[in-house]
Scaffold this motif. Structure first.
Motif, PDB file in Angstrom:
ATOM      1  N   ALA A   1       0.828  -1.215   0.000  1.00 19.02           N
ATOM      2  CA  ALA A   1       0.000   0.000   0.000  1.00 19.02           C
ATOM      3  C   ALA A   1       0.860   1.262   0.000  1.00 19.02           C
ATOM      4  N   GLN A   2       1.928   1.270   0.802  1.00 14.57           N
ATOM      5  CA  GLN A   2       2.769   2.465   0.896  1.00 14.57           C
ATOM      6  C   GLN A   2       3.525   2.723  -0.401  1.00 14.57           C
ATOM      7  N   ASN A   3       4.129   1.666  -0.965  1.00 15.09           N
ATOM      8  CA  ASN A   3       4.887   1.838  -2.213  1.00 15.09           C
ATOM      9  C   ASN A   3       3.966   2.159  -3.384  1.00 15.09           C
ATOM     10  N   PHE A   4       2.792   1.541  -3.399  1.00 17.13           N
ATOM     11  CA  PHE A   4       1.809   1.813  -4.453  1.00 17.13           C
ATOM     12  C   PHE A   4       1.436   3.296  -4.443  1.00 17.13           C
ATOM     13  N   GLU A   5       1.221   3.840  -3.254  1.00 16.58           N
ATOM     14  CA  GLU A   5       0.883   5.266  -3.139  1.00 16.58           C
ATOM     15  C   GLU A   5       2.051   6.138  -3.588  1.00 16.58           C
ATOM     16  N   SER A   6       3.276   5.742  -3.250  1.00 14.35           N
ATOM     17  CA  SER A   6       4.453   6.513  -3.681  1.00 14.35           C
ATOM     18  C   SER A   6       4.548   6.541  -5.207  1.00 14.35           C
ATOM     19  N   ILE A   7       4.307   5.407  -5.850  1.00  8.49           N
ATOM     20  CA  ILE A   7       4.332   5.335  -7.314  1.00  8.49           C
ATOM     21  C   ILE A   7       3.262   6.234  -7.910  1.00  8.49           C
ATOM     22  N   ALA A   8       2.047   6.139  -7.364  1.00 11.39           N
ATOM     23  CA  ALA A   8       0.934   6.936  -7.888  1.00 11.39           C
ATOM     24  C   ALA A   8       1.203   8.427  -7.727  1.00 11.39           C
ATOM     25  N   ARG A   9       1.729   8.830  -6.584  1.00 10.39           N
ATOM     26  CA  ARG A   9       2.032  10.248  -6.356  1.00 10.39           C
ATOM     27  C   ARG A   9       3.097  10.748  -7.324  1.00 10.39           C
ATOM     28  N   ARG A  10       4.141   9.936  -7.524  1.00 14.77           N
ATOM     29  CA  ARG A  10       5.220  10.336  -8.420  1.00 14.77           C
ATOM     30  C   ARG A  10       4.731  10.482  -9.853  1.00 14.77           C
ATOM     31  N   ARG A  11       3.957   9.530 -10.326  1.00  7.86           N
ATOM     32  CA  ARG A  11       3.452   9.592 -11.698  1.00  7.86           C
ATOM     33  C   ARG A  11       2.468  10.748 -11.883  1.00  7.86           C
ATOM     34  N   LEU A  12       1.651  11.010 -10.870  1.00  3.20           N
ATOM     35  CA  LEU A  12       0.718  12.127 -10.948  1.00  3.20           C
ATOM     36  C   LEU A  12       1.478  13.451 -10.977  1.00  3.20           C
ATOM     37  N   TYR A  13       2.561  13.533 -10.216  1.00  2.00           N
ATOM     38  CA  TYR A  13       3.415  14.734 -10.220  1.00  2.00           C
ATOM     39  C   TYR A  13       4.048  14.929 -11.604  1.00  2.00           C
ATOM     40  N   MET A  14       4.515  13.842 -12.213  1.00  5.61           N
ATOM     41  CA  MET A  14       5.131  13.938 -13.543  1.00  5.61           C
ATOM     42  C   MET A  14       4.122  14.390 -14.590  1.00  5.61           C
ATOM     43  N   ALA A  15       2.855  14.017 -14.410  1.00  4.37           N
ATOM     44  CA  ALA A  15       1.805  14.424 -15.355  1.00  4.37           C
ATOM     45  C   ALA A  15       1.216  15.784 -14.995  1.00  4.37           C
ATOM     46  N   LYS A  16       1.804  16.462 -13.989  1.00  6.36           N
ATOM     47  CA  LYS A  16       1.346  17.781 -13.536  1.00  6.36           C
ATOM     48  C   LYS A  16      -0.114  17.757 -13.102  1.00  6.36           C
ATOM     49  N   GLY A  17      -0.511  16.627 -12.529  1.00  5.72           N
ATOM     50  CA  GLY A  17      -1.860  16.490 -12.003  1.00  5.72           C
ATOM     51  C   GLY A  17      -2.948  16.332 -13.043  1.00  5.72           C
ATOM     52  N   LYS A  18      -2.558  16.201 -14.314  1.00  2.00           N
ATOM     53  CA  LYS A  18      -3.554  16.129 -15.388  1.00  2.00           C
ATOM     54  C   LYS A  18      -3.902  14.672 -15.703  1.00  2.00           C
ATOM     55  N   GLU A  19      -4.971  14.509 -16.479  1.00  7.37           N
ATOM     56  CA  GLU A  19      -5.378  13.173 -16.921  1.00  7.37           C
ATOM     57  C   GLU A  19      -4.286  12.574 -17.800  1.00  7.37           C
ATOM     58  N   ASN A  20      -4.009  11.302 -17.601  1.00  8.63           N
ATOM     59  CA  ASN A  20      -2.979  10.636 -18.377  1.00  8.63           C
ATOM     60  C   ASN A  20      -3.378   9.187 -18.583  1.00  8.63           C
ATOM     61  N   ALA A  21      -3.501   8.785 -19.844  1.00 12.54           N
ATOM     62  CA  ALA A  21      -3.991   7.438 -20.155  1.00 12.54           C
ATOM     63  C   ALA A  21      -3.000   6.374 -19.707  1.00 12.54           C
TER      64      ALA A  21
END
Length: 585
Positions: free
Chosen positions: A277-297
């Motif tokens: 759960a912790q690592n999954f959240e870290s991955i999701a946060r990092r990818r969302l940051y890279m996408a600048k919070g926008k929708e990304n397929a």
């Protein structure tokens, strides 16, 4: 007593930046050029400014910026020939030189003796042309061939950037280094130094796979082997193997996820480390940051893949799986309908002239093929693009099926007058396991027969078994064919279009003519479920419905106008109507 104010100190004025308007005026006033030459140079400046939609006084005399704007112009898209664009490029450089506002250095045409001797050693035309500019530059600098090293190549490229409007300076740099190293290897008696081969690829954003722990890599390979169902008789074998393209995507998703985790400061030892759960959240946060919070397929697909890995491979407990699903909902993804890229593609064809330009392309390429007296690999490429576009227009197969087409296996061609040729792809080769079959239009059947019986044997020496073959007779890879189609379409028409987007174009053509005909689109594209069709195309169908509604309102208004009794005004004139007002205006 009045105080006398001291005059303010004058600030140093900035030197005025020259513009293309200044160049045009200087060229027009030149006494060293003929009137014809002045006309050509002024015309080049005017045409260039028109192509970039700027006035000459708005374009600074900056060679790098002008080169970038020139390289962005596609001649087919703006309605000029490639030769005309090349002339504009050459005349612009000549205008800068003639104006005296920009110092342009040109090496002399004559080579010094060492460089003349080197050129005689070059056996191929490609080597002679590829090194020509560099040989003249080094000769003018007083260098000998043995003096050439990385510093000389770098100085040459700096000179190119300052004095030449080259279309692809990075490609010139790499080509010069490659040819130089080839000549140095083939002629050791010249004692030439090898130079570094430059690379202009973007820095990879994902971590090097070899740097990851061996245990993690082994776990990933075991998981992908399970997904591929390499042993269907194993006790815990997957019910259905993933397609090769899906396996490739799954590997990319894992690579992106582990990169995000490592950049978050956590080193994974196994695939299971990605789905805590912790690592999954870290991955999701990092990818969302890279996408600048926008929708990304891709992010949405990657998060979904991790959830499946947790459920199917790692087999986490119910509480962890529930938490992963909750976190996955926080990652925004592209909703139903087209992605922004495909929406931009669709907007191109709102102009009927663009579709007409694309429709003419296969016939123009085929005419060139038929007129070629000495067919070679370029002739083969043109013929294949012409056939591919026609097949994509009429039958819209997926790229994998298009590249695999074979005579007498998928294409059954009949040469008898009035006979019907067909294209048939069995269920086992289709993505959704649904077979498809089409009648081949007569003109396309004739093209395929001529291609199989005449064009290809003249180049490879025998009849091909597959439609899309290389010069040695082997089958073209789907990626190679896809790039060939994209590159040719963009070069010849200025239209950005992937082979898969021909399927979207086919749906657009059908729905523009018959709004709401989703079942017809489903049958043409071979979708197994109507929901797949409506998810993609229902959103854009609102425009067609509104257009149809507008046409109905216009017809109703015209009918009402004709039905109303015509009354006269005091002076005997007809009352003003919308049509009268329009005609008077």
């Amino acid at each position: 007593m009045l105080k006398v104010q001291k005059p303010l100190a004058r600030l140093p004025q900035r030197a005025k930046t020259s513009t293309l308007a200044d160049v045009r005026e200087a060229v027009a006033a030149s006494t060293a050029l003929s009137q014809t030459r002045i006309r050509d140079l002024v015309s080049a400046i005017t045409c260039f400014c028109s192509l970039i939609d700027r006035e000459p006084q708005e374009v600074p005399l900056d060679l790098a910026a002008i080169r970038e704007r020139l390289n962005a112009i596609n001649p087919a898209a703006v309605g000029i020939s490639p030769k005309r664009l090349a002339n504009i490029r050459s005349d612009l450089l000549a205008a800068f030189t003639a104006s005296g506002l920009k110092a342009i250095s040109r090496p002399p045409k004559e080579l010094t003796e060492p460089w003349r001797a080197l050129r005689l050693k070059l056996k191929t035309k490609g080597h002679r042309v590829g090194l020509s500019r560099f040989c003249h530059y080094a000769s003018a600098e007083g260098l000998a061939p043995m003096d050439v090293d990385d510093a000389v190549i770098a100085a040459f490229m700096a000179w190119v950037h300052e004095n030449v409007l080259h279309r692809k300076p990075n490609e010139l740099h790499r080509q010069t280094a490659m040819i130089w190293n080839t000549v140095a290897t083939e002629h050791p008696e010249l004692r030439l130094q090898l130079v570094s081969l430059p690379s202009f690829r973007a820095v990879p954003r994902r971590i090097d796979w070899a740097l990851l722990p061996e245990s993690f890599r082994d776990d990933v390979e075991a998981y992908l082997a399970w997904c591929a169902c390499t042993d269907p008789f194993a006790v815990e074998a997957r019910a259905r193997p993933l397609a090769p393209a899906t396996l490739k995507l799954r590997r990319a998703e894992i690579h992106a996820a582990v990169t995000a985790l490592v950049k978050s400061g956590i080193d994974p030892g196994a695939l299971a480390d990605l789905v805590t759960a912790q690592n999954f959240e870290s991955i999701a946060r990092r990818r969302l940051y890279m996408a600048k919070g926008k929708e990304n397929a891709f992010n949405k697909l990657m998060i979904g893949a991790l959830v499946r890995i947790a459920r199917e491979w790692v087999k986490v407990d119910d509480a962890t799986l529930t938490e992963l699903k909750r976190l996955a909902t926080k990652v925004p993804g592209i909703g139903a309908g087209f992605t922004p890229k495909n929406k931009e593609f669709q907007r191109q064809f709102d102009d009927p002239a663009v579709l007409q330009r694309l429709r003419r392309l296969p016939h123009e390429l085929w005419s060139q093929v038929r007129c070629d007296k000495a067919p070679n690999f370029r002739t083969l490429a043109h013929a294949q693009v012409a056939l591919a576009i026609e097949i994509l227009f009429y039958m819209a197969p997926r790229m994998r099926n298009l590249a695999a087409l074979a005579f007498d296996e998928h294409l059954f061609l009949r040469e008898e007058p009035g006979a019907v040729s067909s294209l048939e792809i069995p269920a086992g080769e289709m993505k959704n396991k649904q077979p498809i079959a089409f009648d081949v239009p007569p003109h396309l059947a004739r093209m395929l027969i001529t291609y199989r019986n005449e064009f290809v044997p003249a180049i490879i020496g025998r009849k091909p078994t597959c439609v899309f073959v290389n010069q040695d007779g082997t089958r073209k890879l789907p990626q190679t064919l896809s790039k060939l189609i994209q590159r040719t379409v963009f070069k010849e028409t200025g239209i950005k279009l992937t082979p898969h987007q021909f399927r979207h174009l086919a749906a657009k053509i059908l729905l523009d003519d018959s709004p709401g005909a989703f079942e017809l689109v489903r049958q043409l594209l071979g979708h197994q479920n109507l929901k797949t069709t409506t998810n993609f195309y229902a959103g854009v169908d609102t425009r067609r419905a509104a257009r149809h509604h507008y046409e109905l309102l216009q017809k109703w208004s015209e009918q009402q106008e004709r039905a109303l009794p015509r009354r006269k005004t005091r002076r005997g004139r007809k009352p003003a109507t919308p049509s009268n007002r329009k005609s008077k205006a």
